[in-house]
Enzyme design. Structure first.
Site, PDB file in Angstrom:
ATOM      1  N   SER A 124       0.839  -1.200   0.000  1.00 48.02           N
ATOM      2  CA  SER A 124       0.000   0.000   0.000  1.00 48.02           C
ATOM      3  C   SER A 124       0.870   1.245   0.000  1.00 48.02           C
ATOM      4  O   SER A 124       1.980   1.250   0.565  1.00 48.02           O
ATOM      5  CB  SER A 124      -0.849  -0.022   1.270  1.00 48.02           C
ATOM      6  OG  SER A 124      -1.424   1.246   1.506  1.00 48.02           O
ATOM      7  N   TYR A 148      -1.240  -1.111  11.016  1.00 48.95           N
ATOM      8  CA  TYR A 148      -1.623  -1.685   9.710  1.00 48.95           C
ATOM      9  C   TYR A 148      -0.513  -1.400   8.690  1.00 48.95           C
ATOM     10  O   TYR A 148      -0.030  -2.296   8.000  1.00 48.95           O
ATOM     11  CB  TYR A 148      -2.963  -1.089   9.239  1.00 48.95           C
ATOM     12  CG  TYR A 148      -3.146  -1.149   7.742  1.00 48.95           C
ATOM     13  CD1 TYR A 148      -3.450  -2.349   7.109  1.00 48.95           C
ATOM     14  CD2 TYR A 148      -2.986   0.003   6.947  1.00 48.95           C
ATOM     15  CE1 TYR A 148      -3.573  -2.405   5.719  1.00 48.95           C
ATOM     16  CE2 TYR A 148      -3.102  -0.052   5.572  1.00 48.95           C
ATOM     17  CZ  TYR A 148      -3.401  -1.255   4.962  1.00 48.95           C
ATOM     18  OH  TYR A 148      -3.511  -1.308   3.601  1.00 48.95           O
ATOM     19  N   LYS A 152       2.417  -3.893   6.530  1.00 50.25           N
ATOM     20  CA  LYS A 152       2.714  -3.878   5.090  1.00 50.25           C
ATOM     21  C   LYS A 152       4.218  -3.705   4.866  1.00 50.25           C
ATOM     22  O   LYS A 152       4.829  -4.404   4.058  1.00 50.25           O
ATOM     23  CB  LYS A 152       1.948  -2.750   4.387  1.00 50.25           C
ATOM     24  CG  LYS A 152       0.437  -2.949   4.348  1.00 50.25           C
ATOM     25  CD  LYS A 152       0.046  -4.087   3.432  1.00 50.25           C
ATOM     26  CE  LYS A 152      -1.450  -4.305   3.330  1.00 50.25           C
ATOM     27  NZ  LYS A 152      -1.808  -5.594   2.729  1.00 50.25           N
TER      28      LYS A 152
HETATM   29  C1  UD1 Z   1      -6.935   4.597   3.838  1.00 53.49           C
HETATM   30  C2  UD1 Z   1      -5.928   4.233   4.880  1.00 53.49           C
HETATM   31  C3  UD1 Z   1      -4.761   3.592   4.185  1.00 53.49           C
HETATM   32  C4  UD1 Z   1      -5.227   2.378   3.415  1.00 53.49           C
HETATM   33  C5  UD1 Z   1      -6.294   2.809   2.421  1.00 53.49           C
HETATM   34  C6  UD1 Z   1      -6.895   1.634   1.672  1.00 53.49           C
HETATM   35  C7  UD1 Z   1      -6.238   5.834   6.709  1.00 53.49           C
HETATM   36  C8  UD1 Z   1      -5.635   6.971   7.462  1.00 53.49           C
HETATM   37  N1  UD1 Z   1      -5.536   5.402   5.643  1.00 53.49           N
HETATM   38  O1  UD1 Z   1      -6.318   5.523   2.933  1.00 53.49           O
HETATM   39  O2  UD1 Z   1      -3.793   3.232   5.130  1.00 53.49           O
HETATM   40  O3  UD1 Z   1      -4.162   1.779   2.742  1.00 53.49           O
HETATM   41  O4  UD1 Z   1      -7.339   3.474   3.108  1.00 53.49           O
HETATM   42  O5  UD1 Z   1      -7.910   1.008   2.370  1.00 53.49           O
HETATM   43  O6  UD1 Z   1      -7.293   5.325   7.050  1.00 53.49           O
HETATM   44  N2  UD1 Z   1     -12.470  11.071   3.719  1.00 53.49           N
HETATM   45  C9  UD1 Z   1     -13.458  11.950   4.117  1.00 53.49           C
HETATM   46  N3  UD1 Z   1     -14.596  11.428   4.668  1.00 53.49           N
HETATM   47  C10 UD1 Z   1     -14.794  10.078   4.836  1.00 53.49           C
HETATM   48  C11 UD1 Z   1     -13.760   9.194   4.409  1.00 53.49           C
HETATM   49  C12 UD1 Z   1     -12.620   9.722   3.867  1.00 53.49           C
HETATM   50  O7  UD1 Z   1     -13.318  13.166   4.002  1.00 53.49           O
HETATM   51  O8  UD1 Z   1     -15.847   9.677   5.369  1.00 53.49           O
HETATM   52  C13 UD1 Z   1     -11.248  11.628   3.091  1.00 53.49           C
HETATM   53  C14 UD1 Z   1      -9.966  11.329   3.855  1.00 53.49           C
HETATM   54  O9  UD1 Z   1      -9.715  12.304   4.815  1.00 53.49           O
HETATM   55  C15 UD1 Z   1      -8.948  11.314   2.698  1.00 53.49           C
HETATM   56  C16 UD1 Z   1      -9.747  10.784   1.504  1.00 53.49           C
HETATM   57  O10 UD1 Z   1     -11.111  11.011   1.834  1.00 53.49           O
HETATM   58  O11 UD1 Z   1      -8.525  12.622   2.408  1.00 53.49           O
HETATM   59  C17 UD1 Z   1      -9.540   9.302   1.241  1.00 53.49           C
HETATM   60  O12 UD1 Z   1      -9.777   8.587   2.445  1.00 53.49           O
HETATM   61  P1  UD1 Z   1      -9.853   6.991   2.475  1.00 53.49           P
HETATM   62  O13 UD1 Z   1     -10.761   6.505   1.405  1.00 53.49           O
HETATM   63  O14 UD1 Z   1     -10.139   6.573   3.869  1.00 53.49           O
HETATM   64  O15 UD1 Z   1      -8.390   6.536   2.036  1.00 53.49           O
HETATM   65  P2  UD1 Z   1      -6.966   6.925   2.670  1.00 53.49           P
HETATM   66  O16 UD1 Z   1      -7.080   7.630   3.948  1.00 53.49           O
HETATM   67  O17 UD1 Z   1      -6.174   7.575   1.591  1.00 53.49           O
END
Ligand code: UD1
Length: 337
Positions: A124, A148, A152
């Site tokens: 990842s 997590y 990895k």
């Molecule tokens: C997350 C994990 C990462 C993992 C990846 C794949 C975290 C901190 N990181 O990545 O380790 O490899 O998923 O499963 O959890 N967001 C919102 N509202 C929400 C959900 C997300 O604003 O309800 C935003 C987050 O702040 C981020 C973006 O959307 O900026 C993507 O979030 P997300 O889909 O959770 O992925 P990652 O955080 O990049």
């Protein structure tokens, strides 16, 4: 090749299974269904026209893994199985280290015993930790912010050491960026347990009316609109990357690392707008505080995968949004009919 897919019933594993079969390979799935549903297997049969051999086992279980290897004569392993919730890993680190490391070690031991020499690992972009700069290049410094992520990175190290010691072993480490979308048939897709942590499943559950509104985690990041920027990649593109990776492993020894991303960064609000436009649905949202552990920007430099694997992401953001929504709207309760 005959390929073992651990965690092959999961989101990325199931899409990869289809692409491997399309490319003329044989797939065998081992999955304990701890985070996936048996219905996936029926849908894979429907989509591929093949009865894919399935082992309902925990791949940390040495005896069961040994007897599967004794029976199947694998040419390669793609290791998707693993716990993957960041928050849960902070609360239960030992569970994460035990499960994610044990499964890998068990597989490596079985591979050595049965002379299986190709290993592709689901890593990842989380292993880059807080990036010094973007886009991310494979040689950049690594380091994690949660257990997590550490699992990895530790597995990457274990595999690298194993390949250094065993000259027959080929290891390909695939660092995924943010997989979204679903198979265009709308028959398989991401089916998270409980309230989704990730952005796209959250948006589709708002769209279907299961959740009232999206919380946007922070709008004060140093990005073009203040919300977090990520590299969203269509899961079918990602799946195709595994086909290239396994074929590369078969022809080359040692360890190689590849970013699998598009190279394009989109913000949370870009994604909300793209989803609304592609599907003609309004997504209500509110701005919330930043989520712990989140970074401002994360996107790939995918040049190495293009030049060495001959792979490149092809799908548009519009198609990613349409396919995510087709899957969710056709399956409002995921795989539970
Ligand atoms: C997350 C994990 C990462 C993992 C990846 C794949 C975290 C901190 N990181 O990545 O380790 O490899 O998923 O499963 O959890 N967001 C919102 N509202 C929400 C959900 C997300 O604003 O309800 C935003 C987050 O702040 C981020 C973006 O959307 O900026 C993507 O979030 P997300 O889909 O959770 O992925 P990652 O955080 O990049």
């Amino acid at each position: 090749m005959k390929i073992l897919l651990t965690g092959g019933a999961g989101f990325i594993g199931s899409h990869t299974c289809i692409e491997l079969i399309k490319a003329g390979h044989k797939a065998v799935i081992a999955d304990d269904l701890s985070n996936s549903k048996p219905a996936v297997l029926e849908r894979l049969k429907e989509l591929t026209g093949q009865d894919i051999p399935f082992y309902n086992i925990d791949v940390a279980d040495k005896e069961k893994v040994d007897s599967m290897f004794a029976k199947e004569n694998f040419d390669a392993v793609i290791h998707f199985a693993g716990f993957k919730a960041v928050g849960e890993s902070v609360a239960k680190p030992l569970m994460y280290y035990r499960n994610n490391l044990d499964t890998t070690l068990t597989l490596l031991e079985a591979m050595a015993k049965y002379n299986v020499n190709n290993f592709v690992f689901s890593s990842s972009a989380t292993v880059y930790g807080v990036p010094e700069r973007v886009p991310l290049v494979e040689g950049m410094k690594t380091g994690c912010t949660n257990p997590y992520g550490w699992t990895k990175l530790m597995i990457e190290q274990i595999l690298t050491d194993a390949a250094a010691a065993d000259k027959n072993l080929s290891v390909v480490l695939l660092r995924y960026f943010n997989p979204i979308g679903a198979h265009p048939s709308g028959r398989i897709g991401e089916d998270p347990t409980g309230i989704p942590n990730n952005l796209l499943p959250y948006i589709t559950q708002v769209a279907i009316g299961k959740l009232p509104q999206l919380g946007v985690f922070g709008n004060d990041y140093p990005t073009h609109d203040g919300t977090g920027v990520r590299d969203y990649i269509h899961v079918v593109d990602l799946a195709k990357g595994h086909v290239k990776a396994i074929e590369y492993a078969d022809k080359n020894k040692g360890t190689e690392i590849f970013n699998l991303g598009t190279g394009i960064g989109y913000s949370v609000l870009d994604i909300v707008k793209a989803f609304e436009k592609a599907n003609d649905i309004k997504i209500p949202y509110v701005i919330k505080p930043r989520r712990d552990g989140d970074i401002a920007e994360c996107y790939a430099d995918p040049t190495k995968a293009r030049d060495v694997l001959g792979w490149q992401a092809e799908e548009t953001l519009e198609n990613m949004c349409k396919d995510s929504w087709r899957w969710q709207s056709n399956n409002p309760k995921g795989y539970e009919e």
